[in-house]
Design a protein around this motif. Structure first.
Motif, PDB file in Angstrom:
ATOM      1  N   UNK A  63       0.830  -1.327  -0.059  1.00 49.97           N
ATOM      2  CA  UNK A  63       0.022   0.025   0.046  1.00 49.97           C
ATOM      3  C   UNK A  63       0.259   1.247   0.179  1.00 49.97           C
ATOM      4  N   UNK A  64       0.861   1.812  -0.519  1.00 52.40           N
ATOM      5  CA  UNK A  64       1.566   3.547  -0.844  1.00 52.40           C
ATOM      6  C   UNK A  64       0.888   4.628  -2.033  1.00 52.40           C
ATOM      7  N   UNK A  65       1.088   5.833  -1.414  1.00 54.07           N
ATOM      8  CA  UNK A  65       0.935   6.368  -2.670  1.00 54.07           C
ATOM      9  C   UNK A  65       1.713   7.042  -3.831  1.00 54.07           C
ATOM     10  N   UNK A  66       1.456   7.599  -4.607  1.00 56.12           N
ATOM     11  CA  UNK A  66       2.462   7.396  -6.142  1.00 56.12           C
ATOM     12  C   UNK A  66       3.814   8.242  -4.867  1.00 56.12           C
ATOM     13  N   UNK A  67       5.064   8.260  -5.051  1.00 58.16           N
ATOM     14  CA  UNK A  67       5.924   8.817  -4.737  1.00 58.16           C
ATOM     15  C   UNK A  67       6.398   9.289  -3.125  1.00 58.16           C
ATOM     16  N   UNK A  68       5.619   8.499  -2.279  1.00 58.13           N
ATOM     17  CA  UNK A  68       5.319   8.293  -0.913  1.00 58.13           C
ATOM     18  C   UNK A  68       6.787   7.359  -0.638  1.00 58.13           C
ATOM     19  N   UNK A  69       6.489   7.338   1.050  1.00 60.66           N
ATOM     20  CA  UNK A  69       7.582   6.175   1.239  1.00 60.66           C
ATOM     21  C   UNK A  69       8.151   4.998   0.944  1.00 60.66           C
ATOM     22  N   UNK A  70       6.270   4.346  -0.110  1.00 63.99           N
ATOM     23  CA  UNK A  70       6.408   3.288  -0.490  1.00 63.99           C
ATOM     24  C   UNK A  70       7.962   2.987  -1.689  1.00 63.99           C
ATOM     25  N   UNK A  71       8.030   4.336  -2.342  1.00 66.94           N
ATOM     26  CA  UNK A  71       9.268   4.051  -3.669  1.00 66.94           C
ATOM     27  C   UNK A  71      10.352   2.724  -3.542  1.00 66.94           C
ATOM     28  N   UNK A  72      11.115   3.090  -1.865  1.00 72.84           N
ATOM     29  CA  UNK A  72      11.936   2.237  -1.704  1.00 72.84           C
ATOM     30  C   UNK A  72      11.683   0.553  -1.537  1.00 72.84           C
TER      31      UNK A  72
END
Ligand SMILES: N[C@@H](CCC(=O)N[C@@H](CS)C(=O)NCC(=O)O)C(=O)O
Length: 213
Positions: A4-13
Motif C-alpha cells: 500500500x502506498x501513494x505515488x512518490x511516497x515512502x513506498x518508493x524504496x
C-alpha cells in the motif's frame, strides 16, 4: 505480496526493491491527498495512518526501512544486503538508520510544518530550519560516498540503502539545494535511475521521468 502506498511516497524504496527481487506484488494506489491513510479500513491495517504497508501472506509490516530490510533478508538471492554478522552488514544498518531516522524526519518537517505547529505564521521558520538540517545531512551523505569513491553506499554493489537514497533524493527536488546538486549523490541517483527495477517502480506509480530532476 501486496504493498500500500501513494505515488512518490515512502513506498518508493520498498516497491523498487520488490521489482529488483522480481517478486509479483499487488500495488494498492492510495489517494494521499484525499486522506486515504486516515480511512478507517486502512487504519485497521496500520493504526499509525502512514504508508507504506506490506502484506506478506498473513504478515503485515509497516515502516519503509523495515520493509526494505525484511525483503532483502527474505530474498537473499537478490544480494541487497551483505552477510549477517559482518562489518559490511553493520554498515548497511548504519546507512538505513541514518537515512530513516535522521534525513527522512527532517524532510517530513520540511513537507509538513503543520504537523509540528498549527500557527501558519511560523511554518516558514520551521521549513528554513528543516532545510538547513537537510543540507547538513546531504553534505554528510555526499562526503561519505565521495570518500568511498564507489557509486553505491556500500561500494560497488547495490543495497537497500541505495534505494532509500534514491527515494529521499527525489523528495528534495523542490528545495533550493536539492540532493542532485551534490556530485556523489548525483552519481548514485543517476545509477539508480537506470536500473530496470527503479524504472518499473516509477512507471507503476505513474511518476514522470521529467519530475525526477
Ligand atoms: N516512519 C514511516 C513514515 C511514513 C510516512 O510518513 N509516510 C507518509 C507518506 S511519505 C504518510 O503516510 N503520510 C500520511 C498522510 O500524508 O496522510 C515510514 O518510514 O514508513
Amino acid at each position: 505480496m501486496k504493498i500500500y502506498g501513494g505515488p512518490g511516497t515512502a513506498v518508493m524504496a520498498p516497491a523498487a526493491i520488490l521489482e529488483e527481487i522480481g517478486v509479483a506484488y499487488d500495488w494498492v494506489d492510495m489517494d494521499m491527498d484525499a486522506g486515504a491513510a486516515r480511512d478507517p479500513q486502512f487504519l485497521k491495517l496500520n493504526p499509525k495512518g502512514r504508508v507504506p504497508v506490506l502484506i506478506d501472506g498473513d504478515f503485515v509490516l509497516t515502516e519503509s526501512a523495515a520493509i526494505c530490510l525484511h525483503l532483502a533478508e527474505r530474498f537473499p538471492q537478490a544480494a541487497l544486503l551483505p552477510a549477517p554478522g559482518t562489518h559490511e552488514r553493520a554498515r548497511a544498518y548504519e546507512w538505513m538508520l541514518f537515512l530513516s531516522n535522521t534525513l527522512q524526519p527532517a524532510l517530513m518537517d520540511w513537507f509538513h510544518p503543520d504537523w509540528l505547529i498549527a500557527d501558519e505564521a511560523r511554518h516558514g521558520a520551521i521549513k528554513e530550519n528543516a532545510a538547513a538540517r537537510i543540507g547538513r545531512h546531504l553534505a554528510h551523505v555526499d562526503a561519505t560516498l565521495a570518500a568511498r569513491g564507489k557509486p553505491y553506499c556500500l561500494g560497488a554493489g547495490v543495497s537497500t540503502a541505495d534505494f532509500f537514497v534514491h527515494m529521499l533524493a527525489r523528495w528534495t527536488r523542490h528545495l533550493a539545494a536539492p540532493a542532485y546538486a551534490y556530485p556523489a549523490i548525483k552519481r548514485l541517483t543517476d545509477a539508480m535511475k537506470t536500473r530496470p527495477s527503479v524504472i518499473r517502480m516509477m512507471a507503476r506509480q505513474g511518476i514522470a521521468e521529467a519530475a525526477m530532476a
